[in-house]
Design an enzyme around this catalytic site. Structure first.
Site, PDB file in Angstrom:
ATOM      1  N   LYS A   9      18.320   4.017  -8.995  1.00  0.00           N
ATOM      2  CA  LYS A   9      16.862   4.004  -9.180  1.00  0.00           C
ATOM      3  C   LYS A   9      16.225   5.061  -8.394  1.00  0.00           C
ATOM      4  CE  LYS A   9      13.357   1.966 -10.903  1.00  0.00           C
ATOM      5  NZ  LYS A   9      12.990   2.430 -12.260  1.00  0.00           N
ATOM      6  N   GLU A  61      20.289   8.084 -21.240  1.00  0.00           N
ATOM      7  CA  GLU A  61      20.651   7.492 -19.913  1.00  0.00           C
ATOM      8  C   GLU A  61      21.229   6.121 -20.088  1.00  0.00           C
ATOM      9  OE1 GLU A  61      17.457   7.381 -17.140  1.00  0.00           O
ATOM     10  OE2 GLU A  61      15.907   6.667 -18.820  1.00  0.00           O
ATOM     11  N   LYS A  93      15.516   8.412 -22.508  1.00  0.00           N
ATOM     12  CA  LYS A  93      15.635   6.910 -22.404  1.00  0.00           C
ATOM     13  C   LYS A  93      16.906   6.426 -23.171  1.00  0.00           C
ATOM     14  CE  LYS A  93      13.906   6.010 -20.034  1.00  0.00           C
ATOM     15  NZ  LYS A  93      12.881   6.242 -19.092  1.00  0.00           N
ATOM     16  N   HIS A 110      15.614  28.591 -33.604  1.00  0.00           N
ATOM     17  CA  HIS A 110      15.985  29.746 -32.717  1.00  0.00           C
ATOM     18  C   HIS A 110      17.339  29.290 -32.391  1.00  0.00           C
ATOM     19  CE1 HIS A 110      12.446  31.674 -33.511  1.00  0.00           C
ATOM     20  NE2 HIS A 110      11.436  30.470 -33.238  1.00  0.00           N
ATOM     21  N   ARG A 116      18.993  -0.547  -7.000  1.00  0.00           N
ATOM     22  CA  ARG A 116      18.911   1.069  -6.487  1.00  0.00           C
ATOM     23  C   ARG A 116      20.079   1.785  -6.958  1.00  0.00           C
ATOM     24  NH1 ARG A 116      15.281   1.337  -2.219  1.00  0.00           N
ATOM     25  NH2 ARG A 116      16.505   3.026  -1.318  1.00  0.00           N
ATOM     26  N   CYS A 125      21.654   3.720  -2.525  1.00  0.00           N
ATOM     27  CA  CYS A 125      21.992   3.098  -1.327  1.00  0.00           C
ATOM     28  C   CYS A 125      20.973   1.978  -0.855  1.00  0.00           C
ATOM     29  CB  CYS A 125      22.347   3.941  -0.114  1.00  0.00           C
ATOM     30  SG  CYS A 125      23.569   5.060  -0.344  1.00  0.00           S
ATOM     31  N   ASN A 168      21.243   5.106   4.893  1.00  0.00           N
ATOM     32  CA  ASN A 168      21.088   5.734   3.736  1.00  0.00           C
ATOM     33  C   ASN A 168      20.773   7.372   4.111  1.00  0.00           C
ATOM     34  OD1 ASN A 168      21.097   3.311   2.526  1.00  0.00           O
ATOM     35  ND2 ASN A 168      19.004   3.152   2.224  1.00  0.00           N
ATOM     36  N   GLY A 169      20.929   8.252   3.126  1.00  0.00           N
ATOM     37  CA  GLY A 169      20.225   9.515   3.518  1.00  0.00           C
ATOM     38  C   GLY A 169      21.660  10.613   3.616  1.00  0.00           C
ATOM     39  N   GLU A 200      11.015  12.313 -23.146  1.00  0.00           N
ATOM     40  CA  GLU A 200      11.233  11.098 -22.595  1.00  0.00           C
ATOM     41  C   GLU A 200      11.885   9.908 -23.522  1.00  0.00           C
ATOM     42  OE1 GLU A 200      11.186   9.944 -19.609  1.00  0.00           O
ATOM     43  OE2 GLU A 200      10.888   7.718 -19.972  1.00  0.00           O
ATOM     44  N   TRP A 246      26.094   4.170  -2.684  1.00  0.00           N
ATOM     45  CA  TRP A 246      26.196   5.162  -3.818  1.00  0.00           C
ATOM     46  C   TRP A 246      26.688   6.674  -3.236  1.00  0.00           C
ATOM     47  CZ3 TRP A 246      24.603   9.792  -6.171  1.00  0.00           C
ATOM     48  CH2 TRP A 246      24.527   9.981  -7.553  1.00  0.00           C
TER      49      TRP A 246
HETATM   50  C1  F6R Z   1      14.645   7.712 -16.015  1.00  0.00           C
HETATM   51  C2  F6R Z   1      14.313   7.687 -14.688  1.00  0.00           C
HETATM   52  C3  F6R Z   1      14.397   8.944 -13.477  1.00  0.00           C
HETATM   53  C4  F6R Z   1      13.505   9.026 -12.712  1.00  0.00           C
HETATM   54  C5  F6R Z   1      13.687  10.083 -11.670  1.00  0.00           C
HETATM   55  C6  F6R Z   1      12.337  10.149 -10.788  1.00  0.00           C
HETATM   56  O1  F6R Z   1      14.418   6.728 -16.934  1.00  0.00           O
HETATM   57  O2  F6R Z   1      13.830   6.732 -14.144  1.00  0.00           O
HETATM   58  O3  F6R Z   1      14.597  10.115 -14.440  1.00  0.00           O
HETATM   59  O4  F6R Z   1      12.228   9.178 -13.373  1.00  0.00           O
HETATM   60  O5  F6R Z   1      14.699   9.915 -10.909  1.00  0.00           O
HETATM   61  O6  F6R Z   1      12.319   9.104  -9.950  1.00  0.00           O
HETATM   62  P1  F6R Z   1      10.991   8.773  -9.213  1.00  0.00           P
HETATM   63  O7  F6R Z   1       9.926   8.705 -10.361  1.00  0.00           O
HETATM   64  O8  F6R Z   1      11.376   7.444  -8.673  1.00  0.00           O
HETATM   65  O9  F6R Z   1      10.781   9.853  -8.232  1.00  0.00           O
END
Ligand code: F6R
Length: 607
Positions: free
Chosen positions: A602, A487, A484, A503, A27, A2, A101-102, A480, A75
């Site tokens: 984001k 997602e 990557k 296992h 975002r 949002c 937002n929220g 990680e 969102w």
């Molecule tokens: C993955 C990604 C998310 C963020 C997670 C935490 O590429 O970006 O998994 O790492 O949503 O976000 P922040 O770091 O903003 O708390």
């Protein structure tokens, strides 16, 4: 997740609101809308889907006329993404319009009581209760209606509010959600983050919790809930507009991958003085020797960075470290007290779960430290101490450079703590710092593999499942790498601790299944090699990521990607780079929306 914008000035508000909303697209959102005061009436336009739909509906804002308005990218949380549930929400008689937002946690009971009083609700959202409450309390005094409304609602919110009786001012409020006021010349703005403001002004004011801003074109006044005026604290934004542009790259994600050497340099260099790590402005020294346990809490990639942090902190500072998902930590009755240090890690500084975990830690008396990218964000201001990652604005939803900067801060912190606690001698300190300072050029060297990895992606982009394996730090990096890939490419992938495969998971390995094996710590190489052999024997295709000295692996795998040698504790910063490229190119080959993957946001500002 949002985005809010608002504008008041002497020019048509709608095109400015639309333009600023576009800056917040990253975002994450699924609908958008604006409300403008036109000849004393609130005119609201909303559209499901991309902002392009809203632009079409409003002829790029030209068919909505008025110099004051608010806008929103939504969102969906309460109610599906459709035109009606989109913000802004107008009150029953069109007196107020609100963007939010929220989450309003007690919206069901408020809605019920307002319905009994005859209020008609149009949408399924929690936000509409705010709009209707405002109208229910309004007797000609907007401020009074806002204060009464805020006393009624529970939850987290940033709100932009307009009223059709007030054609030259709008209102903004916040609690646990960011809201920034941009101060222009004869025009003023609000936005959820500075990326929407930077084109217009560098002067900003970060609204604080429970403050109410009254914004006209020539003035900004801020009040607390008792109606007392408080100071408008103006800050200068010090990054330039190019930081929020693609700069010739096809996607923000690629630009941000390529920025990593600079980001690591910017995060490390100012913090090394006379051969020692210096963490200015934090209180850690005062209580460090009383800390008997560290808990790192975060979400997603920041959680993976926390995994790396655990290994490095335990190895160097010899303090026990737990890593916990923020969404789990707060509900598990965590065993922490005044001798615990809780480290919250977050790029955005807004993530609702991480913020809640941090508050829980404080409530239990723990010391708190935040590793955050966005200056003055909620997590940064809530923690006792903050160490900023100097990654600059990160626009692609999938984090790359902020993750790298988080790793770097953990290295600095681990060396700093180890030194203070007398766990490393001068020689080890000097060697670690020398290796840390060389990391940026080693990341740059890895960029030479871009084309090789692009070609590799063209072989595997049709896969349905991909596995990542590694041990210790390599496992953290595999987590990680796997995130990557999945997602942004929507290909199912899993990361496993290499020794854990037999296992259960190994039953998923079949002919041609791709396994990316991270084996960059030479002391564990033989162990991971055994696991590579196990999956190879069952038909897997192996892509191995190893230290450049380990050429023996070539005969055992289908493809090897080498990383430059560094201290084993820093390998995660290098092994992740080929995996970032791999995820990117697989997503590109599948025609995915790389910077804005479906369903993702984001900043995740709801639990
Ligand atoms: C993955 C990604 C998310 C963020 C997670 C935490 O590429 O970006 O998994 O790492 O949503 O976000 P922040 O770091 O903003 O708390």
């Amino acid at each position: 997740m949002c985005g809010i914008v608002g504008f008041v000035g002497s020019t048509n508000a709608a095109p400015i609101l639309l333009n600023n909303l576009e800056k917040l697209e990253y975002r994450g959102y699924d609908s958008a809308g604006i409300s403008v005061i036109e000849n004393g009436c609130i005119v609201t336009k909303k559209a499901k889907g991309r902002i392009a739909n809203l632009k079409k509906l409003t002829d790029d804002g030209k068919n909505v006329n008025g110099c004051l308005g608010i806008g929103h990218t939504r969102w969906a949380t309460h109610g599906e993404p459709n035109d009606i549930n989109s913000h802004p929400h107008e009150s029953m008689h069109g007196k107020f319009a609100v963007v939010h937002n929220g989450i309003i946690e007690n919206y069901v009971s408020i809605r019920e009581s307002l319905t009994k009083k005859g209020f008609k609700f149009m949408s399924e959202t929690d936000t509409e209760t705010v709009t209707q409450l405002l109208e229910s309390y309004y007797d000609g005094n907007i401020m009074d209606a806002i204060v009464k409304t805020l006393h009624m609602i529970d939850g987290s919110y940033a709100l932009g509010i307009i009223c059709n009786d007030c054609t030259d001012k709008f209102y903004a409020v916040k609690k646990d959600n960011p809201l920034i006021i941009g101060l222009g010349d004869g025009e003023n703005y609000i936005a959820s983050d500075v990326t929407a403001l930077i084109e217009h002004t560098r002067k900003v004011c970060y609204l604080e919790d429970n403050e109410i801003a009254v914004i006209s074109k020539d003035s900004v006044h801020i009040y607390n809930l008792n109606g007392e005026e408080v100071e408008v604290k103006v800050k200068e934004i010090d990054w330039n507009i190019n930081a929020a542009e693609k700069g010739g790259y096809p996607h923000f994600m690629m630009k941000e991958i390529m920025e990593q050497p600079k980001v690591i340099r910017d995060t490390v260099t100012p913090r090394i003085k006379n051969g020692e790590v210096v963490l200015d402005g934090i209180e850690l020294d005062r209580y460090l020797d009383t800390v008997n346990k560290i808990v790192i809490t975060a979400c997603g990639s920041a959680y993976h960075a926390g995994f790396v942090g655990k290994y490095v902190l335990e190895k160097l500072a010899r303090v026990p470290v737990e890593v916990d998902l923020a969404s789990e930590f707060r509900y598990r009755d965590p065993m922490i007290n005044k001798n615990s240090l809780v480290i919250a890690v977050s790029q955005s500084g807004e993530t609702a779960d991480t913020l809640a975990a941090l508050k829980e830690a404080k409530r239990r008396g723990a010391k708190t430290l935040a590793i955050v990218n966005v200056v003055s964000s909620a997590i940064a201001t809530t923690a006792d101490d903050v160490i900023y990652t100097w990654a600059g604005p990160e626009i692609a939803v999938a984090t790359t450079k902020a993750y790298s900067a988080q790793l770097t801060v953990f290295y600095l912190l681990a060396i700093y703590m180890a030194r203070r606690l007398g766990k490393i001698d001068d020689a080890r300190n000097a060697q670690l710092i020398a290796d840390l300072l060389k990391l940026p050029e080693k990341v740059e060297k890895l960029f030479e593999q871009k084309t090789v990895i692009q070609n590799m992606a063209s072989l595997y982009f049709n896969e349905k499942h991909i596995f990542f394996i590694g041990r210790n730090l390599d496992y953290a990096s595999a987590l990680e790498g796997s995130l990557k890939l999945k997602e942004i490419s929507y290909i199912h992938s899993e990361a496993y601790a290499a020794g854990e495969l037999k296992h259960g998971t190994i039953s998923l390995i079949e002919e041609g299944r791709l396994v990316v094996a991270v084996a960059c710590q030479n002391q564990l190489f033989e162990k991971t090699l055994s696991n590579i052999r196990e999956v190879k024997a069952r038909g897997a295709d192996i892509v191995a990521i190893v230290d450049e000295s380990n050429t023996v692996i070539e005969s055992e795998t289908d493809k090897v990607l080498y990383i430059p040698s560094t201290d084993p504790l820093f390998t995660a910063s290098l092994s992740v780079i080929p995996m970032q490229f791999f995820g990117y190119y697989v997503a590109a080959a599948n025609g995915c929306d790389i910077d804005k993957p479906r369903n993702l946001a984001k900043s995740v500002t709801v639990e």
